[in-house]
Write a protein that holds these residues in place. Sequence first.
Motif, PDB file in Angstrom:
ATOM      1  N   VAL A 186       0.895  -0.979  -0.016  1.00  0.00           N
ATOM      2  CA  VAL A 186       0.107   0.093  -0.083  1.00  0.00           C
ATOM      3  C   VAL A 186       0.675   1.295  -0.098  1.00  0.00           C
ATOM      4  CG1 VAL A 186      -1.584   1.358   1.506  1.00  0.00           C
ATOM      5  CG2 VAL A 186      -1.995  -1.046   1.107  1.00  0.00           C
ATOM      6  N   ASP A 187       1.942   1.144   1.003  1.00  0.00           N
ATOM      7  CA  ASP A 187       2.849   2.388   0.863  1.00  0.00           C
ATOM      8  C   ASP A 187       3.627   2.596  -0.504  1.00  0.00           C
ATOM      9  OD1 ASP A 187       2.084   2.830   3.462  1.00  0.00           O
ATOM     10  OD2 ASP A 187       3.806   1.812   4.400  1.00  0.00           O
ATOM     11  N   GLY A 188       4.137   1.307  -1.078  1.00  0.00           N
ATOM     12  CA  GLY A 188       4.842   1.359  -2.163  1.00  0.00           C
ATOM     13  C   GLY A 188       3.986   2.094  -3.174  1.00  0.00           C
ATOM     14  N   PHE A 189       2.764   1.623  -3.444  1.00  0.00           N
ATOM     15  CA  PHE A 189       2.021   2.231  -4.583  1.00  0.00           C
ATOM     16  C   PHE A 189       1.566   3.429  -4.630  1.00  0.00           C
ATOM     17  CE2 PHE A 189       1.495  -2.281  -6.119  1.00  0.00           C
ATOM     18  CZ  PHE A 189       1.301  -2.042  -7.444  1.00  0.00           C
ATOM     19  N   PHE A 190       1.549   4.056  -3.193  1.00  0.00           N
ATOM     20  CA  PHE A 190       1.288   5.335  -2.912  1.00  0.00           C
ATOM     21  C   PHE A 190       2.253   6.428  -3.567  1.00  0.00           C
ATOM     22  CE2 PHE A 190       1.604   9.262  -0.466  1.00  0.00           C
ATOM     23  CZ  PHE A 190       0.141   9.892  -0.517  1.00  0.00           C
ATOM     24  N   HIS A 191       3.384   5.746  -3.786  1.00  0.00           N
ATOM     25  CA  HIS A 191       4.274   6.725  -4.495  1.00  0.00           C
ATOM     26  C   HIS A 191       4.378   6.440  -5.965  1.00  0.00           C
ATOM     27  CE1 HIS A 191       6.067   7.824  -0.463  1.00  0.00           C
ATOM     28  NE2 HIS A 191       6.014   6.641  -0.288  1.00  0.00           N
ATOM     29  N   CYS A 192       3.587   5.708  -6.493  1.00  0.00           N
ATOM     30  CA  CYS A 192       3.448   5.483  -8.018  1.00  0.00           C
ATOM     31  C   CYS A 192       2.653   6.738  -8.727  1.00  0.00           C
ATOM     32  CB  CYS A 192       2.550   4.245  -8.206  1.00  0.00           C
ATOM     33  SG  CYS A 192       3.598   2.676  -7.859  1.00  0.00           S
ATOM     34  N   LYS A 193       3.159   7.422  -9.808  1.00  0.00           N
ATOM     35  CA  LYS A 193       2.328   8.498 -10.348  1.00  0.00           C
ATOM     36  C   LYS A 193       1.199   7.747 -11.087  1.00  0.00           C
ATOM     37  CE  LYS A 193       6.308  11.612 -10.442  1.00  0.00           C
ATOM     38  NZ  LYS A 193       7.635  11.776 -11.439  1.00  0.00           N
ATOM     39  N   SER A 194       1.659   6.572 -11.705  1.00  0.00           N
ATOM     40  CA  SER A 194       0.373   6.000 -12.384  1.00  0.00           C
ATOM     41  C   SER A 194       0.812   4.572 -12.459  1.00  0.00           C
ATOM     42  CB  SER A 194       0.347   6.530 -13.787  1.00  0.00           C
ATOM     43  OG  SER A 194       1.498   6.496 -14.571  1.00  0.00           O
ATOM     44  N   THR A 195      -0.112   3.572 -12.873  1.00  0.00           N
ATOM     45  CA  THR A 195       0.246   2.350 -13.097  1.00  0.00           C
ATOM     46  C   THR A 195      -1.028   1.615 -13.951  1.00  0.00           C
ATOM     47  OG1 THR A 195       0.607   0.106 -11.831  1.00  0.00           O
ATOM     48  CG2 THR A 195      -1.344   1.696 -10.923  1.00  0.00           C
ATOM     49  N   TYR A 196      -0.676   0.443 -14.663  1.00  0.00           N
ATOM     50  CA  TYR A 196      -1.562  -0.186 -15.404  1.00  0.00           C
ATOM     51  C   TYR A 196      -2.235  -1.078 -14.436  1.00  0.00           C
ATOM     52  CZ  TYR A 196       1.343   1.649 -19.317  1.00  0.00           C
ATOM     53  OH  TYR A 196       2.052   2.410 -20.120  1.00  0.00           O
ATOM     54  N   TRP A 197      -1.741  -1.398 -13.321  1.00  0.00           N
ATOM     55  CA  TRP A 197      -2.160  -2.511 -12.556  1.00  0.00           C
ATOM     56  C   TRP A 197      -3.652  -2.131 -11.901  1.00  0.00           C
ATOM     57  CZ3 TRP A 197       0.694  -5.532 -14.544  1.00  0.00           C
ATOM     58  CH2 TRP A 197       2.121  -5.582 -14.446  1.00  0.00           C
ATOM     59  N   SER A 198      -4.469  -3.098 -11.911  1.00  0.00           N
ATOM     60  CA  SER A 198      -5.901  -2.942 -11.137  1.00  0.00           C
ATOM     61  C   SER A 198      -6.114  -3.749  -9.964  1.00  0.00           C
ATOM     62  CB  SER A 198      -7.007  -3.071 -12.147  1.00  0.00           C
ATOM     63  OG  SER A 198      -7.055  -4.391 -12.886  1.00  0.00           O
ATOM     64  N   ASP A 199      -5.470  -5.086 -10.204  1.00  0.00           N
ATOM     65  CA  ASP A 199      -5.664  -6.129  -9.041  1.00  0.00           C
ATOM     66  C   ASP A 199      -4.193  -6.580  -8.836  1.00  0.00           C
ATOM     67  OD1 ASP A 199      -8.661  -6.790  -8.865  1.00  0.00           O
ATOM     68  OD2 ASP A 199      -8.199  -6.555 -11.058  1.00  0.00           O
ATOM     69  N   ILE A 200      -3.975  -6.836  -7.404  1.00  0.00           N
ATOM     70  CA  ILE A 200      -2.732  -7.487  -7.182  1.00  0.00           C
ATOM     71  C   ILE A 200      -3.040  -8.611  -6.232  1.00  0.00           C
ATOM     72  CG2 ILE A 200      -0.646  -7.208  -5.850  1.00  0.00           C
ATOM     73  CD1 ILE A 200      -0.808  -4.153  -6.469  1.00  0.00           C
ATOM     74  N   TYR A 201      -2.524  -9.936  -6.451  1.00  0.00           N
ATOM     75  CA  TYR A 201      -2.940 -11.024  -5.658  1.00  0.00           C
ATOM     76  C   TYR A 201      -1.366 -11.371  -4.940  1.00  0.00           C
ATOM     77  CZ  TYR A 201      -6.787 -11.532  -8.801  1.00  0.00           C
ATOM     78  OH  TYR A 201      -8.016 -11.261  -9.646  1.00  0.00           O
ATOM     79  N   VAL A 202      -1.678 -11.591  -3.535  1.00  0.00           N
ATOM     80  CA  VAL A 202      -0.522 -11.951  -2.721  1.00  0.00           C
ATOM     81  C   VAL A 202      -0.566 -13.155  -1.986  1.00  0.00           C
ATOM     82  CG1 VAL A 202       1.235 -10.814  -0.924  1.00  0.00           C
ATOM     83  CG2 VAL A 202       0.109  -9.371  -2.536  1.00  0.00           C
TER      84      VAL A 202
END
Lengths: 252, 173
Positions: A186-202
Amino acid sequence: MIIIVILGNCKFDADKGELINETTHEVWILPRAERQVLSKLVDKNGVVISKLELGKAIDNGNDLTDSSVVRAIFMIRTFLEPQHEYLIETVKGKGYRLYVRKNNIKKIGINQENSRLLITLAAALSLSILAFFWDSIDFNQQNNPIVKQSKQVEATLIDGTVVTINLFANSKINNQQIDIISKSLVDGFFHCKSTYWSDIYVSMTYDQQVLNITLRGEKNGLSYMRNLKVSDLSMYKKFVYPTWFEEVDICA
Amino acid sequence: MRNQYLKLLIIPMLVLLCGLLVTYLFWIRTDHSMMLSCHSELFDRNAIQAIDSRHTLVADISVKGSKAQVNYRYFNLDGSSAGNIIMQAKVDDISDDNRHFRLLITDKDVRLNDEGSTPAHLKYLAYVNGLSMNEDNLPALNFEVLDYDKSKDYAVILFQPSNTVCGCQLIKV
């Protein structure tokens, strides 16, 4: 026609509107909302049903509100107990879906007319099916070991884009690692300006040796996917950290 | 007299019906076919070295009728082979909704690369795929389709007993 549905440790008698915990023998006579919601989920087993559809009255009564449906789902899941609450899946933005194997839905009662013919037919069919499947019948088969997502969290990017993170665990213990990882993501993605990802599976392997991250989205109208697998056999594991996100270019 | 004829007709009709049913069941039972290809980036975290050891993995899963094959091919970043696991399996169970598959591994061939380091993931998988045994002492591999879209050629699969989620490309066969 009497319909009996096995839901984990519980048995739902749709005709009587009873949910019975076969371990504790507790019987819950379902109130109208719970009975309506569960009956509709059973009727359309495996299919996502919207809150609106679940709330529509079966008889001449009033429709249920969305919050009544949500409460009914919560009450049913509570009665099913945590280990079986996954049987009713929340499909985000769409509604709810019941996952019950067809052999756990039993329909009892047949038309009594021509019963001798029906019994002969049933016996002949049963024998044929039994003969055909004899080799493949697993007499020691346990309950279906379905594992459902244990948690779902959302990461919001700077531009407001929301990425759904689905966390999978096959145990109710020692899941601290996956919680830590979800927070880091969640923290890591907060710093993304944009992304193609809609779903992440962990997912974390049962012995916490390998972390699996699957990123899914769309790029130029095509499916776009990345699988990252991190093995850490050390005692003090550190699967993800901010500089690693940069190294693997997690946003892209 | 009429009843007599009816009774004589019922038995051949039942036999015919059963035959049709068995043919239908055999047809739906053997019609399950699926091929998946899953590409992964592997990172071996090492407490001694500051940089991860990196490899790539291509896992191909093919299910056709009652047979299945699961191949894991590991590569170094320069494209050379880092080992592979080739498994033959038989299909033990497929759920009615085609989302749960249970394979029994009948043959497993693990090949490690003599040169360079063996990916930690390969060692792990070779171990874990022998863990879950059925009553015939055949290791079982379960997988569940969590999400898929045939029109977009993708599927997200959860593998057990390792509890591994992986995104895969649906290959048209």
